[in-house]
Scaffold this motif. Structure first.
Motif, PDB file in Angstrom:
ATOM      1  N   SER A   1       0.877  -0.993   0.057  1.00 22.11           N
ATOM      2  CA  SER A   1       0.121  -0.008   0.028  1.00 22.11           C
ATOM      3  C   SER A   1       0.838   1.375   0.183  1.00 22.11           C
ATOM      4  N   VAL A   2       1.960   1.331   0.597  1.00 25.15           N
ATOM      5  CA  VAL A   2       2.921   2.365   0.760  1.00 25.15           C
ATOM      6  C   VAL A   2       3.526   2.571  -0.830  1.00 25.15           C
ATOM      7  N   CYS A   3       3.810   1.401  -1.426  1.00 25.29           N
ATOM      8  CA  CYS A   3       3.976   1.519  -2.742  1.00 25.29           C
ATOM      9  C   CYS A   3       3.405   2.234  -3.660  1.00 25.29           C
ATOM     10  N   ASN A   4       2.057   1.769  -3.442  1.00 19.84           N
ATOM     11  CA  ASN A   4       0.848   2.263  -4.179  1.00 19.84           C
ATOM     12  C   ASN A   4       0.700   3.606  -4.142  1.00 19.84           C
ATOM     13  N   TRP A   5       0.438   4.094  -2.835  1.00 17.16           N
ATOM     14  CA  TRP A   5       0.453   5.607  -2.405  1.00 17.16           C
ATOM     15  C   TRP A   5       1.617   6.443  -2.829  1.00 17.16           C
ATOM     16  N   GLY A   6       2.799   5.971  -2.591  1.00 20.56           N
ATOM     17  CA  GLY A   6       3.750   6.661  -3.128  1.00 20.56           C
ATOM     18  C   GLY A   6       3.905   6.801  -4.748  1.00 20.56           C
ATOM     19  N   ALA A   7       3.669   5.754  -5.391  1.00 20.68           N
ATOM     20  CA  ALA A   7       3.392   6.037  -6.889  1.00 20.68           C
ATOM     21  C   ALA A   7       2.144   7.039  -7.227  1.00 20.68           C
ATOM     22  N   ASN A   8       1.211   6.964  -6.546  1.00 24.44           N
ATOM     23  CA  ASN A   8      -0.003   7.827  -6.316  1.00 24.44           C
ATOM     24  C   ASN A   8       0.424   9.282  -6.245  1.00 24.44           C
ATOM     25  N   PHE A   9       1.159   9.586  -5.422  1.00 25.47           N
ATOM     26  CA  PHE A   9       1.761  10.826  -5.043  1.00 25.47           C
ATOM     27  C   PHE A   9       2.634  11.444  -6.087  1.00 25.47           C
ATOM     28  N   VAL A  10       3.645  10.588  -6.732  1.00 26.04           N
ATOM     29  CA  VAL A  10       4.501  11.117  -7.834  1.00 26.04           C
ATOM     30  C   VAL A  10       3.562  11.657  -8.963  1.00 26.04           C
ATOM     31  N   VAL A  11       2.613  10.753  -9.212  1.00 24.89           N
ATOM     32  CA  VAL A  11       1.910  10.667 -10.615  1.00 24.89           C
ATOM     33  C   VAL A  11       0.791  12.004 -10.284  1.00 24.89           C
ATOM     34  N   ALA A  12       0.247  12.069  -9.274  1.00 26.62           N
ATOM     35  CA  ALA A  12      -0.603  13.235  -8.925  1.00 26.62           C
ATOM     36  C   ALA A  12       0.219  14.539  -8.731  1.00 26.62           C
ATOM     37  N   LEU A  13       1.410  14.523  -8.531  1.00 27.68           N
ATOM     38  CA  LEU A  13       2.081  15.993  -8.257  1.00 27.68           C
ATOM     39  C   LEU A  13       2.537  16.391  -9.554  1.00 27.68           C
ATOM     40  N   ALA A  14       3.004  15.433 -10.115  1.00 23.60           N
ATOM     41  CA  ALA A  14       3.653  15.522 -11.843  1.00 23.60           C
ATOM     42  C   ALA A  14       2.833  15.634 -12.872  1.00 23.60           C
ATOM     43  N   PHE A  15       1.439  15.298 -12.893  1.00 19.41           N
ATOM     44  CA  PHE A  15       0.652  15.154 -13.941  1.00 19.41           C
ATOM     45  C   PHE A  15       0.450  16.610 -14.663  1.00 19.41           C
TER      46      PHE A  15
END
Length: 478
Positions: free
Chosen positions: A396-410
């Motif tokens: 889940s941490v990996c999931n949320w971490g990837a989510n964070f990167v995508v949301a911030l960078a999109f």
């Protein structure tokens, strides 16, 4: 017997209380989905109170994911230590407080801070709901019940879209984004009240030597003749090794499950789903729709998300996890290709604009039958009992971490590359996801959690070439 027949005869085959537990535990997903969906509409109006650059829009959106990483990182360990039921109640309380905090934020910094707090509850909810469902559900309908969590996520997203529409300032003449964010306290209160009816996981109770309590819970959700046998199966597995910790995730026999879970966690986010969920109104704005039309369009996206998740519930214990993942990622790749192409064509506010909207909706449909629900189901199934909460927390941490990167960078990515290439890049990730799923993700349909763990151990003894939890065909490796 088909899944439709099985669900139609469910009351004769399984205790009704099994479904009550799954429904209440899945309300964790409602909190998760509401927070994901509500910020998409609120962003259209937060800018009127606080001047936001594209980067700051990304910060407001992704700040909840910082909290979610904290919640996911600690939630698995807390679930293993304090139990699934108490953690559910704690997460609901944090979400309730966070909703009021966001709505009353006097500055942008306060808003971001309260979104981090609410994110902690979202991270906890993403773990504890699937965990409790998987540990109480019978193996033959565990997939369908596990999808209740994802169904409630989609319901939460749709509810948020509807609330965004209702509280749009164009209708009420108010600072609508504050009311949008405040409304999250309502599903949090419902979950808190629902925990009164939740039992503790029998597997967790046995793990903590509370056998009589586990027997009481199992007697409510299993046939009387099966209770003692299941207790012995769980005890046999739990007695094989000492209490696990993070270091045990690197044991050779656990590693295939770790790779599958973490890989799916990252894939689910880099496939681009939350760029659609978070920024759907913004994307529709960019192709010529007004604010209200954009909010209505997102409601259509939300409805499709819910309906296709229901379809996935009917299919998961009939066709299996892997086929749904492969069909879904293949379809998502094609739809992102079309969506990206639409931004290179003239007249986006006309016919091409509606084609772009249709490709967005179909993309969500493919996601809703595959990566959306199957990821959360699989990470609650494939890990050993003693480290299940911790392992699910890592995924889940990996999931949320990837989510964070995508949301911030999109949004900055769109500003740099343009909409079309950005969506094509996400489509490339979906294609890589298809390859990873085909080669690394096991089939768990119709098998008990104890059998899945036994296969992990057996494959490890057979050597490094024995494959993953199971062979791709869903049979034990040779």
């Amino acid at each position: 017997m088909s899944v439709l027949d099985r669900l139609a005869n469910a009351e004769r085959e399984h205790s009704r209380f099994v479904y009550v537990i799954a429904a209440i535990a899945a309300l964790n997903g409602l909190l998760f989905g509401f927070d994901v969906g509500v910020i998409s509409g609120a962003l259209l109006y937060i800018n009127e109170s606080f001047a936001l650059s594209p980067f700051l829009e990304g910060v407001v959106t992704s700040s909840v994911l910082v909290g979610a990483m904290i919640g996911a990182a600690t939630g698995g360990t807390l679930a293993d230590r304090f139990g699934r039921r108490r953690l559910t109640l704690g997460g609901a309380v944090v979400f309730f407080v966070g909703s009021f905090g966001m709505a009353l934020s006097p500055t942008l910094a306060w808003l971001i801070g309260w979104r981090v707090v609410e994110g902690v509850a979202v991270g906890v909810a993403s773990i504890v709901g699937p965990l409790l469902i998987s540990e109480t559900a019978p193996s033959d309908i565990r997939g369908a019940l596990g999808f209740f969590q994802q169904l409630m996520i989609t319901v939460g997203i749709l509810l948020a879209y509807l609330i965004n529409y209702v509280f749009a300032p164009e209708f009420l003449g108010i600072i609508g984004w504050r009311w949008m964010l405040w409304f999250g306290a309502v599903p949090a209160a419902v979950l808190a009240l629902g925990t009164y009816y939740l039992p503790e996981s029998p597997r967790w109770l046995i793990e903590h030597d509370r056998i009589d309590e586990a027997r009481t819970v199992l007697s409510c959700i299993r046939d009387a003749d099966d209770v003692d046998e299941e207790i012995e199966d769980i005890r046999e597995v739990s007695e094989i090794e000492e209490k696990g910790d993070l270091s045990d995730l690197l044991e050779p026999w656990v590693r295939p499950a770790l790779i599958a879970g973490v890989g799916l966690a990252v894939i689910q986010q880099v496939s681009g789903i939350n760029t659609i969920i978070y920024y759907a109104p913004t994307i529709l704005n960019n192709i010529g729709f007004g604010n209200i039309a954009s909010l209505v369009g997102t409601i259509g996206v939300g409805i499709v998300n819910v309906l296709l998740t229901v379809v996935a519930i009917l299919l998961v214990d009939r066709v299996g996890r892997r086929p749904l993942l492969l069909v879904g990622t293949g379809g998502m790749t094609v739809m992102l290709g079309i969506l990206g192409l639409g931004f290179f064509l003239p007249g986006l506010s006309g016919v091409v604009g509606y084609v772009t909207l249709a490709s967005m909706i179909l993309y969500v449909a493919f996601y809703a039958i595959s990566l959306g629900p199957v990821f959360w189901l699989l990470i609650s199934e494939i890990y050993p009992l003693r480290i299940r909460g911790t392992a699910e927390g890592v995924a889940s941490v990996c999931n949320w971490g990837a989510n964070f990167v995508v949301a911030l960078a999109f949004l900055p990515l769109i500003n740099r590359l343009g909409e079309g290439p950005s969506f094509w890049l996400l489509g490339g990730f979906c294609l890589l996801a298809f390859v990873f799923i085909y080669s690394r993700v096991p089939e768990t349909m119709g098998r008990s959690l104890e059998d899945i763990e036994a296969d992990l151990r057996e494959n490890a003894m057979m050597g490094p070439d024995s494959g993953s939890v199971e062979s791709p065909a869903g049979e034990r490796s040779d």
